[in-house]
Each structure stands twice: as structure tokens, then as C-alpha cells.
Design an enzyme around this catalytic site. Structure first.
Site, PDB file in Angstrom:
ATOM      1  N   ASP A   5     135.278 157.921  54.414  1.00 47.39           N
ATOM      2  CA  ASP A   5     134.564 159.118  53.959  1.00 47.39           C
ATOM      3  C   ASP A   5     134.140 159.958  55.148  1.00 47.39           C
ATOM      4  O   ASP A   5     133.496 159.443  56.068  1.00 47.39           O
ATOM      5  CB  ASP A   5     133.281 158.723  53.205  1.00 47.39           C
ATOM      6  CG  ASP A   5     133.560 158.095  51.853  1.00 47.39           C
ATOM      7  OD1 ASP A   5     134.568 158.458  51.227  1.00 47.39           O
ATOM      8  OD2 ASP A   5     132.752 157.249  51.426  1.00 47.39           O
ATOM      9  N   ARG A  41     145.445 150.925  49.838  1.00 47.90           N
ATOM     10  CA  ARG A  41     144.176 150.959  49.142  1.00 47.90           C
ATOM     11  C   ARG A  41     144.363 150.625  47.668  1.00 47.90           C
ATOM     12  O   ARG A  41     145.239 151.153  47.007  1.00 47.90           O
ATOM     13  CB  ARG A  41     143.580 152.352  49.274  1.00 47.90           C
ATOM     14  CG  ARG A  41     142.373 152.545  48.418  1.00 47.90           C
ATOM     15  CD  ARG A  41     141.630 153.774  48.841  1.00 47.90           C
ATOM     16  NE  ARG A  41     140.632 154.097  47.841  1.00 47.90           N
ATOM     17  CZ  ARG A  41     139.638 154.911  48.069  1.00 47.90           C
ATOM     18  NH1 ARG A  41     139.513 155.466  49.246  1.00 47.90           N
ATOM     19  NH2 ARG A  41     138.773 155.187  47.133  1.00 47.90           N
ATOM     20  N   ARG A  54     137.601 147.919  46.790  1.00 47.86           N
ATOM     21  CA  ARG A  54     138.671 148.630  47.476  1.00 47.86           C
ATOM     22  C   ARG A  54     139.002 147.981  48.820  1.00 47.86           C
ATOM     23  O   ARG A  54     138.136 147.384  49.453  1.00 47.86           O
ATOM     24  CB  ARG A  54     138.345 150.104  47.665  1.00 47.86           C
ATOM     25  CG  ARG A  54     137.166 150.446  48.527  1.00 47.86           C
ATOM     26  CD  ARG A  54     135.836 150.482  47.792  1.00 47.86           C
ATOM     27  NE  ARG A  54     135.836 151.162  46.516  1.00 47.86           N
ATOM     28  CZ  ARG A  54     135.734 152.480  46.390  1.00 47.86           C
ATOM     29  NH1 ARG A  54     135.634 153.238  47.447  1.00 47.86           N
ATOM     30  NH2 ARG A  54     135.718 153.026  45.206  1.00 47.86           N
ATOM     31  N   ASP A 110     138.075 152.417  52.503  1.00 44.64           N
ATOM     32  CA  ASP A 110     137.549 153.692  52.065  1.00 44.64           C
ATOM     33  C   ASP A 110     137.101 154.435  53.325  1.00 44.64           C
ATOM     34  O   ASP A 110     136.360 153.872  54.123  1.00 44.64           O
ATOM     35  CB  ASP A 110     136.338 153.384  51.164  1.00 44.64           C
ATOM     36  CG  ASP A 110     135.857 154.572  50.388  1.00 44.64           C
ATOM     37  OD1 ASP A 110     136.611 155.547  50.236  1.00 44.64           O
ATOM     38  OD2 ASP A 110     134.698 154.515  49.915  1.00 44.64           O
TER      39      ASP A 110
HETATM   40  N1  ROI Z   1     128.946 149.322  48.149  1.00 43.34           N
HETATM   41  C1  ROI Z   1     128.773 148.970  49.437  1.00 43.34           C
HETATM   42  N2  ROI Z   1     127.854 148.040  49.742  1.00 43.34           N
HETATM   43  N3  ROI Z   1     129.510 149.526  50.439  1.00 43.34           N
HETATM   44  C2  ROI Z   1     130.441 150.463  50.171  1.00 43.34           C
HETATM   45  O1  ROI Z   1     131.118 150.976  51.095  1.00 43.34           O
HETATM   46  C3  ROI Z   1     130.638 150.872  48.830  1.00 43.34           C
HETATM   47  N4  ROI Z   1     131.554 151.820  48.507  1.00 43.34           N
HETATM   48  C4  ROI Z   1     131.714 152.241  47.272  1.00 43.34           C
HETATM   49  C5  ROI Z   1     130.925 151.705  46.133  1.00 43.34           C
HETATM   50  C6  ROI Z   1     131.875 151.193  45.090  1.00 43.34           C
HETATM   51  C7  ROI Z   1     130.086 152.838  45.598  1.00 43.34           C
HETATM   52  N5  ROI Z   1     130.020 150.643  46.539  1.00 43.34           N
HETATM   53  C8  ROI Z   1     129.862 150.269  47.832  1.00 43.34           C
HETATM   54  O2  ROI Z   1     132.574 153.207  47.019  1.00 43.34           O
END
Ligand code: ROI
Length: 157
Positions: free
Chosen positions: A96, A82, A91, A94
Site C-alpha cells: 500500500d 498474491r 493474502r 499487500d
Molecule cells: N491485518 C493485519 N494485522 N495486518 C495487515 O497487513 C492486514 N491487512 C489487511 C487486512 C485484511 C485488513 N488485515 C490486516 O488487508
């Protein structure tokens, strides 16, 4: 415990990154991958410059505690190298934890339901695809949450 994980990537072949992370979850002995959503494409949130994101949501069954699941998600992120130079930056991957059973969890490392993600189209739309009847703790039925946001922000691939 049933849990839902949101995945996102906008670097280094995002679709492949999402697929690799899903396989890593599936390969873990403590996790059963039940369902994963379609892939969705969206612009970076807040129009921050960068490549478009690919997002998905998956449903898992696990005996891991929420914090052990978080450790695992972070291990997967690290194993996919990452990159995240700045907050809100691009990134490679990610992961979550969006929901963990019906639990409400608030501690230094973890807030569930995920307070930001759960209001975003790129999370709500794929979550609705796999679990249209779900009620989000503190927030209510996903259908109502979806009604409040702009679903055009995400494109199903
Ligand atoms: N924007 C989009 N479209 N999808 C994401 O998963 C995503 N993840 C993030 C940030 C940078 C807030 N923007 C994102 O962490």
C-alpha cells in the site's frame, strides 16, 4: 519524491514475502529504497480468522508518479502470486502506498494518505520507527496519531 509503502503478508512464509517485495522495490531502477522498518507481527484486523500478519513500512525516493508507483506495487503483488479471495481475507503480499510526498491524492485507483492504513497500529508503529517526526497530510504529526491507538496490537520481531 519521497514515498512510504506499507507491506503486509500472512500466507506462504510471510517474512520471506516481505523481504522479496522489498528486494523487488530495491531492484527497480526508478526507485531508491532508503530505509525499511523492522518486521512487526499482529493478529488479523477485526479478529478475522487467519494466520498472524507480518508488516513493515519502507521509505523510498522515486521519480515515478503516484499512479506509476501503484502499477509497480501491483506488479510486485502479482509476481508474488498474491492470493486474495475475499475482501479482508488472507493474502500472500499487500503493498500500500501510504504517503507520496506531502500530497493528497483522491481518485478511482488511489487515496493518499491511505485512509484506512494510516490509522492502524501495524502501519503507524513501523512508520514511527523510521520517521518519528513525520506529519501526515490532513491528519497531523504521527506522534499524535499513535497516541490514539493501541500499540500493544503489534509486536516487534
Ligand atoms: N491485518 C493485519 N494485522 N495486518 C495487515 O497487513 C492486514 N491487512 C489487511 C487486512 C485484511 C485488513 N488485515 C490486516 O488487508
Amino acid at each position: 519524491m519521497l514515498a512510504y509503502i506499507g507491506l503486509g503478508s500472512n500466507l506462504k512464509d510471510p517474512k520471506e514475502q516481505i523481504k522479496r517485495a522489498l528486494s523487488a522495490l530495491n531492484d527497480n531502477n526508478e526507485i531508491e529504497l532508503m530505509t525499511s522498518s523492522s518486521l512487526y507481527e499482529s493478529k488479523p484486523l477485526l479478529d478475522i480468522p487467519g494466520p498472524n500478519y507480518i508488516n513493515a513500512v519502507c521509505k523510498i525516493e522515486t521519480k515515478l508518479s503516484a499512479l506509476d508507483l501503484l502499477d509497480l506495487c501491483q506488479e510486485i503483488e502479482e509476481s508474488q502470486q498474491r492470493v486474495r479471495e475475499v475482501k479482508w481475507g488472507s493474502r500472500t503480499i499487500d503493498l500500500d502506498i501510504l504517503l507520496y510526498g506531502g500530497q493528497i491524492i483522491l481518485n478511482k485507483r488511489l487515496s493518499i494518505p491511505h485512509p484506512e492504513a494510516i490509522n492502524r497500529a501495524f502501519v503507524l508503529v513501523p512508520l514511527f520507527e523510521i520517521e518519528p517526526e513525520i506529519k501526515v497530510p490532513l491528519l497531523g504529526p504521527i506522534k499524535l496519531l499513535l497516541d490514539r491507538i493501541n500499540k500493544l496490537d503489534v509486536k516487534k520481531l
